[in-house]
Design a protein around this motif. Sequence first.
Motif, PDB file in Angstrom:
ATOM      1  N   UNK A 204      14.652  40.430  22.910  1.00 31.61           N
ATOM      2  CA  UNK A 204      15.741  41.161  22.277  1.00 31.61           C
ATOM      3  C   UNK A 204      16.669  40.123  21.668  1.00 31.61           C
ATOM      4  N   UNK A 205      16.926  40.277  20.372  1.00 31.07           N
ATOM      5  CA  UNK A 205      17.774  39.337  19.652  1.00 31.07           C
ATOM      6  C   UNK A 205      19.125  39.992  19.369  1.00 31.07           C
ATOM      7  N   UNK A 206      20.189  39.256  19.642  1.00 25.40           N
ATOM      8  CA  UNK A 206      21.546  39.757  19.437  1.00 25.40           C
ATOM      9  C   UNK A 206      22.354  38.706  18.679  1.00 25.40           C
ATOM     10  N   UNK A 207      23.307  39.164  17.915  1.00 25.97           N
ATOM     11  CA  UNK A 207      24.172  38.251  17.158  1.00 25.97           C
ATOM     12  C   UNK A 207      24.993  37.398  18.120  1.00 25.97           C
ATOM     13  N   UNK A 208      25.004  36.110  17.866  1.00 19.48           N
ATOM     14  CA  UNK A 208      25.832  35.191  18.645  1.00 19.48           C
ATOM     15  C   UNK A 208      27.150  34.927  17.922  1.00 19.48           C
ATOM     16  N   UNK A 209      27.204  35.321  16.654  1.00 14.82           N
ATOM     17  CA  UNK A 209      28.375  35.116  15.810  1.00 14.82           C
ATOM     18  C   UNK A 209      28.682  36.441  15.121  1.00 14.82           C
ATOM     19  N   UNK A 210      29.929  36.830  15.107  1.00 14.57           N
ATOM     20  CA  UNK A 210      30.297  38.077  14.441  1.00 14.57           C
ATOM     21  C   UNK A 210      30.210  37.907  12.926  1.00 14.57           C
ATOM     22  N   UNK A 211      30.057  39.024  12.251  1.00 11.66           N
ATOM     23  CA  UNK A 211      30.006  38.987  10.780  1.00 11.66           C
ATOM     24  C   UNK A 211      31.319  38.437  10.223  1.00 11.66           C
ATOM     25  N   UNK A 212      32.424  38.806  10.847  1.00  3.37           N
ATOM     26  CA  UNK A 212      33.733  38.331  10.388  1.00  3.37           C
ATOM     27  C   UNK A 212      33.844  36.812  10.510  1.00  3.37           C
ATOM     28  N   UNK A 213      33.321  36.254  11.598  1.00  5.71           N
ATOM     29  CA  UNK A 213      33.345  34.804  11.777  1.00  5.71           C
ATOM     30  C   UNK A 213      32.491  34.115  10.726  1.00  5.71           C
ATOM     31  N   UNK A 214      31.322  34.703  10.427  1.00  9.97           N
ATOM     32  CA  UNK A 214      30.449  34.126   9.405  1.00  9.97           C
ATOM     33  C   UNK A 214      31.106  34.199   8.028  1.00  9.97           C
ATOM     34  N   UNK A 215      31.770  35.320   7.738  1.00 12.06           N
ATOM     35  CA  UNK A 215      32.477  35.447   6.465  1.00 12.06           C
ATOM     36  C   UNK A 215      33.548  34.368   6.331  1.00 12.06           C
ATOM     37  N   UNK A 216      34.330  34.160   7.387  1.00 13.65           N
ATOM     38  CA  UNK A 216      35.394  33.147   7.355  1.00 13.65           C
ATOM     39  C   UNK A 216      34.812  31.752   7.158  1.00 13.65           C
ATOM     40  N   UNK A 217      33.734  31.449   7.872  1.00 19.71           N
ATOM     41  CA  UNK A 217      33.086  30.145   7.741  1.00 19.71           C
ATOM     42  C   UNK A 217      32.540  29.944   6.333  1.00 19.71           C
ATOM     43  N   UNK A 218      31.920  30.985   5.784  1.00 19.75           N
ATOM     44  CA  UNK A 218      31.359  30.899   4.436  1.00 19.75           C
ATOM     45  C   UNK A 218      32.448  30.665   3.404  1.00 19.75           C
ATOM     46  N   UNK A 219      33.559  31.376   3.550  1.00 23.94           N
ATOM     47  CA  UNK A 219      34.666  31.185   2.610  1.00 23.94           C
ATOM     48  C   UNK A 219      35.222  29.767   2.687  1.00 23.94           C
ATOM     49  N   UNK A 220      35.351  29.241   3.911  1.00 24.74           N
ATOM     50  CA  UNK A 220      35.838  27.862   4.056  1.00 24.74           C
ATOM     51  C   UNK A 220      34.910  26.881   3.361  1.00 24.74           C
ATOM     52  N   UNK A 221      33.604  27.081   3.506  1.00 26.28           N
ATOM     53  CA  UNK A 221      32.632  26.191   2.855  1.00 26.28           C
ATOM     54  C   UNK A 221      32.710  26.302   1.339  1.00 26.28           C
ATOM     55  N   UNK A 222      32.849  27.530   0.840  1.00 24.72           N
ATOM     56  CA  UNK A 222      32.948  27.725  -0.612  1.00 24.72           C
ATOM     57  C   UNK A 222      34.215  27.073  -1.147  1.00 24.72           C
ATOM     58  N   UNK A 223      35.325  27.286  -0.465  1.00 29.35           N
ATOM     59  CA  UNK A 223      36.592  26.681  -0.910  1.00 29.35           C
ATOM     60  C   UNK A 223      36.463  25.155  -0.921  1.00 29.35           C
ATOM     61  N   UNK A 224      35.900  24.603   0.141  1.00 28.95           N
ATOM     62  CA  UNK A 224      35.766  23.147   0.246  1.00 28.95           C
ATOM     63  C   UNK A 224      34.796  22.594  -0.803  1.00 28.95           C
ATOM     64  N   UNK A 225      33.653  23.231  -0.983  1.00 27.27           N
ATOM     65  CA  UNK A 225      32.600  22.667  -1.822  1.00 27.27           C
ATOM     66  C   UNK A 225      32.675  23.046  -3.293  1.00 27.27           C
ATOM     67  N   UNK A 226      33.256  24.198  -3.607  1.00 26.20           N
ATOM     68  CA  UNK A 226      33.262  24.678  -4.986  1.00 26.20           C
ATOM     69  C   UNK A 226      34.652  24.629  -5.620  1.00 26.20           C
ATOM     70  N   UNK A 227      35.683  24.841  -4.804  1.00 27.70           N
ATOM     71  CA  UNK A 227      37.044  24.945  -5.334  1.00 27.70           C
ATOM     72  C   UNK A 227      37.935  23.785  -4.897  1.00 27.70           C
ATOM     73  N   UNK A 228      37.330  22.638  -4.647  1.00 27.18           N
ATOM     74  CA  UNK A 228      38.059  21.408  -4.319  1.00 27.18           C
ATOM     75  C   UNK A 228      39.059  21.582  -3.178  1.00 27.18           C
TER      76      UNK A 228
END
Length: 124
Positions: A77-101
């Motif tokens: 049985x596989x379960x999420x270890x990270x919430x979708x909200x946490x992944x969204x926040x992490x993704x936004x931080x990466x985009x801001x850092x890597x794409x928007x200086x």
Amino acid sequence: MVNKKARGAKQLQKDLTAVELEMMNVIWRIGPCLGGAGARAPAAAARAGVTRASPRWCAILEQKGYVTSEKEGRGHVYAAAVSKESYQALSLKRIVRNVFDGAPSLLVQRLLASEALAPEELRT
């Protein structure tokens, strides 16, 4: 079920591929699920030639820290270890850092310039 190996979003170092993200969206939407022969793969996985939620794909997600697994019967049985909200926040931080200086305001400016938002959407 307890996520024994759950990790916070800050510990995740590897991005999800398109197929992995679609699989995670299924897990986030329906909750813990059985991996193996009886499980159906999401559409993106099927387009990539994966016809079921194979233990191989689930193991990759587990190695990356996005899911946990527990043995149940002949499968896991596989379960999420990270919430979708946490992944969204992490993704936004990466985009801001890597794409928007590193400037969140540039992301917001680009979003407002490229998307037609209704006034009520801006207030929420």
